[in-house]
Design a protein around this motif. Structure first.
Motif, PDB file in Angstrom:
ATOM      1  N   ILE A 175       0.833  -1.211   0.000  1.00  0.00           N
ATOM      2  CA  ILE A 175       0.000   0.000   0.000  1.00  0.00           C
ATOM      3  C   ILE A 175       0.867   1.261   0.000  1.00  0.00           C
ATOM      4  N   THR A 176       1.927   1.268   0.805  1.00  0.00           N
ATOM      5  CA  THR A 176       2.801   2.442   0.867  1.00  0.00           C
ATOM      6  C   THR A 176       3.444   2.715  -0.482  1.00  0.00           C
ATOM      7  N   SER A 177       3.935   1.691  -1.144  1.00  0.00           N
ATOM      8  CA  SER A 177       4.586   1.863  -2.447  1.00  0.00           C
ATOM      9  C   SER A 177       3.618   2.441  -3.468  1.00  0.00           C
ATOM     10  N   VAL A 178       2.423   1.873  -3.535  1.00  0.00           N
ATOM     11  CA  VAL A 178       1.445   2.321  -4.537  1.00  0.00           C
ATOM     12  C   VAL A 178       0.993   3.750  -4.248  1.00  0.00           C
ATOM     13  N   LEU A 179       0.695   4.059  -2.986  1.00  0.00           N
ATOM     14  CA  LEU A 179       0.217   5.403  -2.652  1.00  0.00           C
ATOM     15  C   LEU A 179       1.276   6.463  -2.935  1.00  0.00           C
ATOM     16  N   LEU A 180       2.521   6.187  -2.604  1.00  0.00           N
ATOM     17  CA  LEU A 180       3.576   7.164  -2.846  1.00  0.00           C
ATOM     18  C   LEU A 180       3.767   7.425  -4.338  1.00  0.00           C
ATOM     19  N   VAL A 181       3.620   6.404  -5.157  1.00  0.00           N
ATOM     20  CA  VAL A 181       3.743   6.608  -6.607  1.00  0.00           C
ATOM     21  C   VAL A 181       2.556   7.396  -7.142  1.00  0.00           C
ATOM     22  N   VAL A 182       1.351   7.104  -6.646  1.00  0.00           N
ATOM     23  CA  VAL A 182       0.162   7.840  -7.091  1.00  0.00           C
ATOM     24  C   VAL A 182       0.309   9.333  -6.798  1.00  0.00           C
ATOM     25  N   PHE A 183       0.908   9.668  -5.661  1.00  0.00           N
ATOM     26  CA  PHE A 183       1.069  11.067  -5.284  1.00  0.00           C
ATOM     27  C   PHE A 183       2.486  11.564  -5.573  1.00  0.00           C
ATOM     28  N   ASP A 230      -1.884  18.701 -10.412  1.00  0.00           N
ATOM     29  CA  ASP A 230      -0.747  18.786  -9.501  1.00  0.00           C
ATOM     30  C   ASP A 230      -1.170  18.330  -8.113  1.00  0.00           C
ATOM     31  N   PHE A 231      -1.018  17.036  -7.851  1.00  0.00           N
ATOM     32  CA  PHE A 231      -1.263  16.495  -6.515  1.00  0.00           C
ATOM     33  C   PHE A 231      -0.065  15.661  -6.064  1.00  0.00           C
ATOM     34  N   ALA A 232       1.114  16.004  -6.591  1.00  0.00           N
ATOM     35  CA  ALA A 232       2.335  15.243  -6.286  1.00  0.00           C
ATOM     36  C   ALA A 232       3.016  15.818  -5.051  1.00  0.00           C
ATOM     37  N   TRP A 233       2.513  15.450  -3.880  1.00  0.00           N
ATOM     38  CA  TRP A 233       3.159  15.944  -2.655  1.00  0.00           C
ATOM     39  C   TRP A 233       4.397  15.124  -2.297  1.00  0.00           C
ATOM     40  N   PHE A 234       4.547  13.917  -2.891  1.00  0.00           N
ATOM     41  CA  PHE A 234       5.767  13.134  -2.700  1.00  0.00           C
ATOM     42  C   PHE A 234       6.709  13.438  -3.859  1.00  0.00           C
ATOM     43  N   PRO A 235       7.893  13.976  -3.613  1.00  0.00           N
ATOM     44  CA  PRO A 235       8.707  14.534  -4.701  1.00  0.00           C
ATOM     45  C   PRO A 235       9.456  13.507  -5.549  1.00  0.00           C
ATOM     46  N   LEU A 236       9.588  12.255  -5.088  1.00  0.00           N
ATOM     47  CA  LEU A 236      10.407  11.265  -5.796  1.00  0.00           C
ATOM     48  C   LEU A 236       9.545  10.391  -6.701  1.00  0.00           C
TER      49      LEU A 236
END
Length: 532
Positions: free
Chosen positions: A458-466, A482-488
């Protein structure tokens, strides 16, 4: 150079590519059907002929792991970014060293057909929820990687004939997907192993021949190759120094570190690679096989680095980026320059065969997990006959193949590389923590396994989505949002520690009796008693 539409190879190369590709497919399909399991034995379908020599096993491991991304994407990355591209290639070899030193032998000693068997042996009283979680993770990883292969086939086709129409795109996915389903559903592991070996030999020969052409052009002078590549890169000496791609700031460097962590650790959790580790009959054969596989893969990566540098030195950065800004056609442009239509056709057909081979291994791994872990052990509670389980495995291979084809034909755009890197991140964040704790930590519990598996996924998928993969960049799936709050773009640097942390937290919070079976399990992981 005469081109077809916006493609990069001439008509002769296109025709020769088609002939070579069809020839290889016909031969391998015929042979795979001949080698298909003749008896209703799941061990033969899942693991195949376990009497193969270490060299053949090593070739199959090499074929299982190396995808078209190595042939096209990695050489293009080196051609455009120099040192940073070479650094990226080195992660693959390091990943196999980790597999050899850390998990190969204990997993082989405790596993039967899947990772689920290893976890079930460690946690027999709670094996059903653990197998379900592991099956879900396996299905997600293999589907993502499979869609990446199918999407890569369409991208490769566009290098030959220009941007394909929707009809051509659909036909390409259907043809490739149907061949893959036949390999996996009918040939099983024997058929998949045969095409992996053929693919590995072709890949080794193709990349070696190209590298020899490049080195011969520069009179076997590495200094001459490097200096010419730097001069034609448009970046001068910076081409030979770090930072050209991953040195734009702290975020860029962290992104590269995150990607390398996912590759190095994720390899040990890729289901089709793990299945190959379980195939050798003895631990001695396994160790030698992994040694061969690691050496062959290291050779391919070394040759890919030489080829990438050669593309920059001979074709030039400007010549490559004019055709493809991502650089994926660098090796094809180089082949046309130094070997003409024959070498170009050889490498082009090899790229397609590589897609087929990797996709077949992925489909078989997913089918094995669904049939053995989910159907045989969870639904039927170990009471399914081998004939029933084998039938489900064949149906599951068809289901996975069709699912991959449907997802590859969706209208939303996402790069094959992003899908593959997400699969690596999930494997490193979910499966690897559960596997490492299972093998080496006596206090690990089923609750910890479930938390690490579901939490890492879940963490991997959510971080990629955002992340910028989905929004905020021109190359994103939704570039105007623009909903990319995770920069990587790769989540590994965060999701991998989260997976390990959740596994630890769930175990220390659980009851101690869940880990009472470790002593017997440890003996089996060391000597392999009772599992074969």
């Amino acid at each position: 150079m005469v081109t077809i539409s916006a493609g990069v190879i001439n008509r002769f190369s296109l025709q020769l590519t088609f002939i070579l590709f069809v020839t290889v497919v016909v031969v391998t399909l015929f042979t795979a059907l001949l080698m298909a399991p003749q008896r209703d034995e799941i061990s033969e379908f899942y693991l195949g002929n376990r009497n193969m020599s270490p060299l053949r096993n090593g070739l199959a491991m090499c074929g299982d792991y190396l995808s078209a991304a190595t042939l096209l994407g990695s050489t293009g990355l080196v051609a455009l970014t120099g040192y940073d591209g070479l650094l990226y290639l080195s992660g693959t070899t390091v990943a196999w060293i980790m597999v050899l030193l850390l998990i190969a032998e204990p997993l082989h000693n405790t596993g039967r057909f899947t990772i689920g068997d290893t976890l079930a042996l460690r946690m027999p009283r709670f094996q059903r929820p653990v197998r379900i979680a592991l099956s879900i993770c396996t299905l997600v990883i293999t589907t993502l990687y499979l869609v990446a292969q199918f999407s890569g086939g369409v991208a490769l086709l566009s290098q030959f004939v220009g941007e394909p129409s929707q009809t051509t795109r659909t036909l390409c996915v259907l043809v490739v997907g149907s061949i893959v389903v036949v390999y996996a559903a009918l040939g099983g592991m024997p058929g998949a192993t045969f095409i992996q070996i053929i693919k590995a030999v072709m890949l080794l020969a193709g990349i070696a021949i190209t590298a020899v052409f490049v080195l011969n052009r520069f009179h076997w002078s590495l200094d001459g190759l490097l200096s010419t590549a730097a001069r034609n890169s448009g970046n001068g000496q910076r081409f030979l120094e770090s930072g050209l791609r991953y040195g734009g700031g702290l975020t860029s460097k962290l992104d590269f570190l995150s990607l390398e962590l996912a590759i190095v650790l994720g390899l040990a959790g890729l289901p089709h690679v793990v299945m190959r580790l379980l195939a050798p009959r003895t631990s001695r054969v396994l160790r030698t096989s992994v040694g061969w596989g690691m050496g062959l893969i290291g050779f391919v990566c070394l040759a890919a680095g030489i080829v990438g540098l050669g593309a920059t030195a001979i074709v030039g950065r400007e010549g490559i980026t004019q055709v493809d800004p991502k650089g994926d056609v660098a090796i094809l442009l180089l082949a046309q320059s130094i070997g003409g239509g024959v070498l170009t056709a050889l490498l082009s057909s090899l790229a397609f065969v590589t897609l087929l081979a990797v996709a077949a291994g992925l489909t078989l791994a997913a089918a094995t997990s669904l049939a053995h872990d989910l159907y045989g052990e969870v639904i039927r509670k170990g009471n399914a006959t081998e004939t029933q389980e084998l039938g489900v495995a064949r149906l599951a291979a068809v289901f996975i193949g069709v699912l991959g084809m449907l997802l590859a034909l969706l209208p939303w755009e996402i790069s094959a590389a992003s899908l593959a890197f997400l699969a690596f991140a999930i494997a490193a964040s979910a499966i690897v923590p559960a596997l490492v704790y299972t093998l080496f930590w006596s206090r690990f519990t089923a609750r910890g396994a479930l938390l690490s598996l579901y939490g890492g996924l879940i963490t991997s998928v959510l971080l990629v989505v955002f992340s910028p993969v989905f929004s905020s960049l021109p190359s994103s799936i939704y570039p105007d949002a623009d909903f990319a709050w995770f920069p990587l773009q790769n989540p590994g640097i965060v999701s991998i520690p989260v997976g390990f942390l959740l596994g630890w937290l769930g175990s220390v919070m659980g009851s101690n009796h869940e880990s009472d079976d470790y002593e017997e399990f440890e003996v089996r992981s060391l000597v392999g008693a009772g599992q074969r």
